[in-house]
Design a protein around this motif. Structure first.
Motif, PDB file in Angstrom:
ATOM      1  N   PRO A  58       0.813  -1.230   0.000  1.00 29.03           N
ATOM      2  CA  PRO A  58       0.000   0.000   0.000  1.00 29.03           C
ATOM      3  C   PRO A  58       0.839   1.270   0.000  1.00 29.03           C
ATOM      4  O   PRO A  58       0.528   2.230  -0.726  1.00 29.03           O
ATOM      5  N   ASP A  59       1.910   1.302   0.800  1.00 29.90           N
ATOM      6  CA  ASP A  59       2.779   2.492   0.833  1.00 29.90           C
ATOM      7  C   ASP A  59       3.468   2.697  -0.513  1.00 29.90           C
ATOM      8  O   ASP A  59       3.642   3.841  -0.967  1.00 29.90           O
TER       9      ASP A  59
ATOM     10  N   GLN B 106       0.937   4.085  -2.939  1.00 28.82           N
ATOM     11  CA  GLN B 106       0.655   5.488  -2.599  1.00 28.82           C
ATOM     12  C   GLN B 106       1.789   6.389  -3.067  1.00 28.82           C
ATOM     13  O   GLN B 106       1.551   7.505  -3.573  1.00 28.82           O
TER      14      GLN B 106
ATOM     15  N   ALA C 269       1.587   6.784  -6.804  1.00 30.49           N
ATOM     16  CA  ALA C 269       0.515   7.725  -7.155  1.00 30.49           C
ATOM     17  C   ALA C 269       0.957   9.163  -6.931  1.00 30.49           C
ATOM     18  O   ALA C 269       0.669  10.056  -7.754  1.00 30.49           O
ATOM     19  N   ALA C 270       1.673   9.419  -5.827  1.00 31.45           N
ATOM     20  CA  ALA C 270       2.150  10.778  -5.544  1.00 31.45           C
ATOM     21  C   ALA C 270       3.136  11.241  -6.618  1.00 31.45           C
ATOM     22  O   ALA C 270       3.085  12.401  -7.072  1.00 31.45           O
TER      23      ALA C 270
ATOM     24  N   SER D 297       9.908   5.344  -6.959  1.00 31.39           N
ATOM     25  CA  SER D 297       9.240   4.678  -5.831  1.00 31.39           C
ATOM     26  C   SER D 297      10.026   3.477  -5.318  1.00 31.39           C
ATOM     27  O   SER D 297       9.646   2.888  -4.300  1.00 31.39           O
TER      28      SER D 297
ATOM     29  N   GLU E 115      -4.070   4.705  -6.046  1.00 31.82           N
ATOM     30  CA  GLU E 115      -4.594   5.113  -4.736  1.00 31.82           C
ATOM     31  C   GLU E 115      -5.765   4.239  -4.299  1.00 31.82           C
ATOM     32  O   GLU E 115      -5.866   3.857  -3.118  1.00 31.82           O
TER      33      GLU E 115
ATOM     34  N   ALA F 182      -4.424   0.881  -3.197  1.00 36.20           N
ATOM     35  CA  ALA F 182      -3.732   1.009  -1.908  1.00 36.20           C
ATOM     36  C   ALA F 182      -4.733   1.055  -0.759  1.00 36.20           C
ATOM     37  O   ALA F 182      -4.541   0.413   0.287  1.00 36.20           O
ATOM     38  N   HIS F 183      -5.829   1.777  -0.964  1.00 30.77           N
ATOM     39  CA  HIS F 183      -6.876   1.859   0.069  1.00 30.77           C
ATOM     40  C   HIS F 183      -7.529   0.495   0.298  1.00 30.77           C
ATOM     41  O   HIS F 183      -7.746   0.092   1.458  1.00 30.77           O
TER      42      HIS F 183
ATOM     43  N   ARG G 256      -5.276  -1.826   2.325  1.00 29.17           N
ATOM     44  CA  ARG G 256      -5.241  -1.468   3.744  1.00 29.17           C
ATOM     45  C   ARG G 256      -6.504  -1.947   4.460  1.00 29.17           C
ATOM     46  O   ARG G 256      -6.443  -2.417   5.602  1.00 29.17           O
TER      47      ARG G 256
END
Length: 320
Positions: free
Chosen positions: A91-92, A95, A98-99, A114, A177, A180-181, A184
């Motif tokens: 997930p990290d 994320q 995505a950033a 990443s 994203e 990743a959500h 989690r």
């Protein structure tokens, strides 16, 4: 001889071992793993068979298969551990991808940025994927290569969802994203389920490591005691005292050596399946239980011999 062992193995088995070693991240060659595991299993089988000489063939075969299975189980455990780490940081990683994508980087560059060292094997997979995309492969083809050296159902499903979303016109950053959500949320649910089944885990561990060894130890002592009593009591002399009902204990034909060997094998089997069940309940995968098997076996033997010593001393003091 070791080379001959590798050569006589089926091609499908050698290919499977090669695949498992790749998934585990080890640099060991399949030939070395097969030769070493076979040699150690054979040596252990001969050693155990020598200890239980009366049951040499049975003891040697059981010991050989146990050690052979243990080596393959440890390899599977390494695969599961590696996959578990990847899933924990996935997930990290998504994320961060995505950033980077929202910051204006193209997908290949977003992937490469990443690939941090703390992401372990996933970092290496991300680097290889970014390089493949930069050399001309499509984003979907590059992403599919992330699962080449990592056997993780979560990673495979995530890559598949992202690839399908890209084909259907979804935005790369949004897909990352959302996945990743979802991961989690799944991890939080898994932790909650694991906490709820803790009681079952404790019960199985207690039954396999404490209950079974205690019962086997007491049973062996009872058989020994009954055997001693049946040989000591002279029912004919007691019957001569009059018309007094006399209970005949009969004769116990179970050998003490056989009962001991049976108890040892039964404890090993009970502890092994108990460890596998604990792993299955805790993670949903039987392979995860292999790490508990050696601990359960050692603890079971400690309880078995300790109970046998304490109960034997108690019976002796009572008889005295």
């Amino acid at each position: 001889m070791s080379d001959m062992v590798y050569r006589i193995m089926p091609a499908s088995y050698k290919e499977k071992i090669r695949e498992m070693i790749r998934y585990s991240g080890s640099k060991m060659k399949p030939e070395r793993f097969i030769n070493y595991s076979f040699a150690m299993s054979l040596a252990t089988g001969i050693l155990v068979g020598t200890v239980f000489m009366q049951y040499f063939i049975i003891a040697a075969v059981v010991a050989f298969l146990s050690v052979w299975t243990l080596f393959h189980g440890l390899l599977s455990l390494a695969i599961e551990k590696r996959a578990g780490f990847v899933e924990s940081v996935l997930p990290d990683t998504l994320q961060l991808m995505a950033a980077n994508s929202r910051a204006g980087y193209i997908p290949s560059r977003a992937l490469l940025l990443s690939a941090r060292k703390e992401f372990g094997p996933l970092s290496e997979a991300i680097k290889n994927t970014g390089k493949e995309i930069m050399t001309g492969k499509s984003l979907e083809e590059g992403l599919s290569m992330m699962t080449r050296n990592i056997k993780s159902n979560v990673l495979e499903r995530t890559i598949k969802l992202i690839s399908e979303g890209i084909k259907n016109g979804g935005k790369f950053a949004s897909l990352l994203e959302e996945n990743a959500h979802e991961i989690r949320v799944q991890q939080a649910l898994h932790k909650e389920v694991k906490a709820n089944v803790m009681m079952y885990t404790i019960f199985i561990a207690f039954a396999g490591c404490v209950g079974a060894p205690v019962l086997y130890a007491i049973s062996s002592l009872l058989i020994k005691t009954i055997s001693s009593l049946s040989s000591a009591v002279n029912t004919q002399n007691l019957a001569a005292l009059g018309n007094v009902p006399v209970m005949s204990l009969g004769s116990v034909t179970v050998s003490q050596d056989f009962l001991f060997v049976f108890s040892i094998f039964a404890i090993v089997m009970t502890a092994s399946f108990g460890g596998i069940l604990v792993g299955l309940i805790g993670t949903g995968k039987a392979k995860a239980g292999f790490k508990y098997v050696p601990v359960f076996i050692v603890l079971s033997f400690v309880i078995f011999f300790l109970t046998k010593a304490l109960a034997g001393g108690l019976f002796t003091s009572i008889a005295g």
